[in-house]
Design an enzyme around this catalytic site. Structure first.
Site, PDB file in Angstrom:
ATOM      1  N   ARG A 178      55.670  20.760 -13.584  1.00  0.00           N
ATOM      2  CA  ARG A 178      56.865  21.624 -13.608  1.00  0.00           C
ATOM      3  C   ARG A 178      57.386  21.957 -12.208  1.00  0.00           C
ATOM      4  NH1 ARG A 178      56.257  19.693 -17.498  1.00  0.00           N
ATOM      5  NH2 ARG A 178      55.686  20.529 -19.516  1.00  0.00           N
ATOM      6  N   SER A 227      58.692  28.566 -21.982  1.00  0.00           N
ATOM      7  CA  SER A 227      57.414  29.006 -21.408  1.00  0.00           C
ATOM      8  C   SER A 227      57.687  29.816 -20.142  1.00  0.00           C
ATOM      9  CB  SER A 227      56.543  27.803 -21.049  1.00  0.00           C
ATOM     10  OG  SER A 227      56.171  27.137 -22.222  1.00  0.00           O
ATOM     11  N   GLU A 297      57.028  30.140 -14.384  1.00  0.00           N
ATOM     12  CA  GLU A 297      57.683  28.835 -14.545  1.00  0.00           C
ATOM     13  C   GLU A 297      59.201  29.063 -14.601  1.00  0.00           C
ATOM     14  OE1 GLU A 297      56.110  26.128 -17.520  1.00  0.00           O
ATOM     15  OE2 GLU A 297      58.116  25.379 -17.991  1.00  0.00           O
TER      16      GLU A 297
HETATM   17  C1  LIG Z   1      63.137  27.254 -26.640  1.00  0.00           C
HETATM   18  C2  LIG Z   1      62.795  26.583 -25.337  1.00  0.00           C
HETATM   19  C3  LIG Z   1      61.853  25.573 -25.297  1.00  0.00           C
HETATM   20  C4  LIG Z   1      61.532  24.943 -24.089  1.00  0.00           C
HETATM   21  N1  LIG Z   1      60.606  23.943 -24.083  1.00  0.00           N
HETATM   22  C5  LIG Z   1      60.329  23.286 -22.939  1.00  0.00           C
HETATM   23  C6  LIG Z   1      59.391  22.201 -22.918  1.00  0.00           C
HETATM   24  O1  LIG Z   1      58.830  21.806 -23.908  1.00  0.00           O
HETATM   25  N2  LIG Z   1      59.146  21.578 -21.737  1.00  0.00           N
HETATM   26  C7  LIG Z   1      59.776  21.960 -20.591  1.00  0.00           C
HETATM   27  O2  LIG Z   1      59.532  21.343 -19.538  1.00  0.00           O
HETATM   28  N3  LIG Z   1      60.641  22.999 -20.571  1.00  0.00           N
HETATM   29  C8  LIG Z   1      60.945  23.656 -21.709  1.00  0.00           C
HETATM   30  N4  LIG Z   1      61.827  24.698 -21.698  1.00  0.00           N
HETATM   31  C9  LIG Z   1      62.406  25.150 -20.428  1.00  0.00           C
HETATM   32  C10 LIG Z   1      63.717  24.469 -20.028  1.00  0.00           C
HETATM   33  O3  LIG Z   1      64.394  23.946 -21.166  1.00  0.00           O
HETATM   34  C11 LIG Z   1      63.469  23.341 -19.012  1.00  0.00           C
HETATM   35  O4  LIG Z   1      62.899  23.839 -17.826  1.00  0.00           O
HETATM   36  C12 LIG Z   1      64.770  22.607 -18.671  1.00  0.00           C
HETATM   37  O5  LIG Z   1      64.463  21.427 -17.953  1.00  0.00           O
HETATM   38  C13 LIG Z   1      65.736  23.468 -17.846  1.00  0.00           C
HETATM   39  O6  LIG Z   1      66.984  22.814 -17.821  1.00  0.00           O
HETATM   40  P1  LIG Z   1      68.343  23.658 -17.740  1.00  0.00           P
HETATM   41  O7  LIG Z   1      69.468  22.689 -17.675  1.00  0.00           O
HETATM   42  O8  LIG Z   1      68.407  24.671 -18.792  1.00  0.00           O
HETATM   43  O9  LIG Z   1      68.154  24.333 -16.296  1.00  0.00           O
HETATM   44  P2  LIG Z   1      68.381  25.872 -15.832  1.00  0.00           P
HETATM   45  O10 LIG Z   1      67.538  26.776 -16.663  1.00  0.00           O
HETATM   46  O11 LIG Z   1      69.846  26.146 -15.808  1.00  0.00           O
HETATM   47  O12 LIG Z   1      67.816  25.793 -14.372  1.00  0.00           O
HETATM   48  C14 LIG Z   1      66.433  25.586 -14.162  1.00  0.00           C
HETATM   49  C15 LIG Z   1      66.208  25.137 -12.716  1.00  0.00           C
HETATM   50  O13 LIG Z   1      66.783  23.856 -12.543  1.00  0.00           O
HETATM   51  C16 LIG Z   1      67.684  23.873 -11.435  1.00  0.00           C
HETATM   52  N5  LIG Z   1      68.786  22.951 -11.723  1.00  0.00           N
HETATM   53  C17 LIG Z   1      69.577  22.900 -12.813  1.00  0.00           C
HETATM   54  N6  LIG Z   1      70.470  21.895 -12.701  1.00  0.00           N
HETATM   55  C18 LIG Z   1      70.237  21.301 -11.502  1.00  0.00           C
HETATM   56  C19 LIG Z   1      70.825  20.209 -10.786  1.00  0.00           C
HETATM   57  N7  LIG Z   1      71.864  19.525 -11.272  1.00  0.00           N
HETATM   58  N8  LIG Z   1      70.303  19.878  -9.573  1.00  0.00           N
HETATM   59  C20 LIG Z   1      69.271  20.569  -9.045  1.00  0.00           C
HETATM   60  N9  LIG Z   1      68.669  21.612  -9.668  1.00  0.00           N
HETATM   61  C21 LIG Z   1      69.153  21.973 -10.890  1.00  0.00           C
HETATM   62  C22 LIG Z   1      68.157  25.327 -11.326  1.00  0.00           C
HETATM   63  O14 LIG Z   1      68.591  25.632 -10.023  1.00  0.00           O
HETATM   64  C23 LIG Z   1      66.869  26.064 -11.699  1.00  0.00           C
HETATM   65  O15 LIG Z   1      66.013  26.149 -10.581  1.00  0.00           O
HETATM   66  C24 LIG Z   1      62.163  25.355 -22.891  1.00  0.00           C
HETATM   67  C25 LIG Z   1      63.125  26.375 -22.930  1.00  0.00           C
HETATM   68  C26 LIG Z   1      63.450  26.991 -24.134  1.00  0.00           C
HETATM   69  C27 LIG Z   1      64.488  28.081 -24.145  1.00  0.00           C
END
Ligand SMILES: Cc1cc2nc3c(=O)[nH]c(=O)nc-3n(C[C@H](O)[C@H](O)[C@H](O)COP(=O)(O)OP(=O)(O)OC[C@H]3O[C@@H](n4cnc5c(N)ncnc54)[C@H](O)[C@@H]3O)c2cc1C
Length: 305
Positions: A178, A227, A297
């Site tokens: 992560r 998480s 995380e």
């Molecule tokens: C119900 C639920 C279940 C989940 N299950 C999982 C799972 O199984 N496995 C898992 O790994 N995660 C899980 N997550 C967490 C989340 O979905 C992941 O971390 C996902 O990859 C975040 O993507 P996001 O677009 O929502 O990013 P955001 O939440 O908007 O941002 C997260 C981070 O990514 C950075 N970021 C976003 N876009 C960019 C970009 N274009 N360039 C550089 N940095 C960027 C942001 O600055 C921030 O630091 C879950 C979340 C929820 C709500």
């Protein structure tokens, strides 16, 4: 509310093609539905526009990028400086020769999983259950069910704070659990993945299994950030939280999920401070009972209200 700096920005760079909005509320752009505004929100219309904007943005203005907000707490005072969100100009997904998939980082993970399945490509089923976008997956090394982004990624493109476009090979990402080891200021714009030929019906069945398992074990219909804490080496965060007696614990309208206690949920009227305080209370109690310090995380951005 922040001071509106858009006129000053436009005076320095007359031609950004994307949208600039002052004091854009961020709460509705995150899963938790909490937090204050972005001083300026910029939605570039493509990579070139993003690079132009960053090149011309004064160095002292902080830049924060957000994706689909599924791993994010925006603090109640909002985010000073510019918040960048990649949308339409970053939404292409294409299948390329050699069983590869190229995708913009504004694309939801689930769409990439579906595109791979339709092209009879295996290896991206795990994206079916992650509710974020590809930019977030690249930054977080998003993963599930024994696979993570680093296992499928060939390379990523990104733009640095000075507006230079670069390509990063998988090894350059310095991935660990992560975590991506590249500087925080890189904004990813595109990813190239390697799939392996597979049977589309079997891949679809595996994706359905992911959906079923999620619905049974995670509060995916709640206002949550997934998480909250990383699993420490050789243990599970949820077990430590449970053993510390935190299942169901509340601060204001924020609660440790009864269903999966590494998930925090907003019951309706929680503030970002409630959620963050709840998380810190959990960390303190886990430290007291197990000696282990949980590491967030979920990313927390912005300033307190
Ligand atoms: C119900 C639920 C279940 C989940 N299950 C999982 C799972 O199984 N496995 C898992 O790994 N995660 C899980 N997550 C967490 C989340 O979905 C992941 O971390 C996902 O990859 C975040 O993507 P996001 O677009 O929502 O990013 P955001 O939440 O908007 O941002 C997260 C981070 O990514 C950075 N970021 C976003 N876009 C960019 C970009 N274009 N360039 C550089 N940095 C960027 C942001 O600055 C921030 O630091 C879950 C979340 C929820 C709500």
């Amino acid at each position: 509310m922040f001071a509106d700096i858009i006129p000053a920005l436009k005076a320095r760079m007359p031609q950004p093609r994307g949208r600039l909005v002052a004091n854009q509320s961020l709460a509705e752009l995150t899963w938790f539905r909490v937090g204050g505004p972005a001083q300026v929100m910029f939605m570039p219309d493509g990579e070139e526009d993003l690079a132009y904007f960053l090149k011309n943005l004064p160095a002292e203005i902080p830049v924060t990028v957000i994706g689909l907000g599924s791993n994010l707490i925006v603090r109640d005072g909002g985010v000073p400086g510019v918040v960048i969100r990649l949308g339409r100009g970053f939404s292409d997904v294409t299948v390329e020769p050699g069983n590869r998939i190229r995708t913009g980082t504004g694309v939801p993970d689930v769409k990439v999983a579906r595109t791979a399945q339709e092209a009879s490509l295996d290896g991206l089923v795990f994206y079916r259950g992650i509710p974020g976008g590809i930019g977030g997956a690249l930054r977080m090394n998003g993963g599930a069910y024994g696979r993570e982004t680093k296992d499928a990624l060939i390379e990523a493109r990104g733009v640095d704070r000075q507006g230079n476009v670069r390509v990063y090979k998988n090894a350059d990402m310095h991935y660990t659990y992560r975590h991506c080891g590249l500087p925080d200021d890189i904004i990813f714009t595109q990813a190239l993945y390697q799939g392996t030929p597979g049977d589309p019906a079997a891949i679809a069945a595996a994706m359905d299994k992911v959906t079923e398992s999620r619905e049974a074990t995670q509060p995916i219909k709640s206002r949550t950030g997934g998480s909250t804490f990383k699993n420490p080496p050789n243990s599970k965060a949820w077990q430590l939280i449970d053993a510390a007696g935190c299942r169901g614990l509340k601060v204001g309208d924020a609660q440790v999920s009864e269903m999966h206690c590494n998930f925090l949920i907003n019951l309706g009227k929680a503030t970002a401070a409630d959620i963050e305080n709840l998380g810190e209370t959990v960390r303190r109690r886990v430290k007291e009972t197990s000696g282990i310090e949980l590491e967030w995380e979920i990313k927390r951005i912005g300033v307190a209200g």
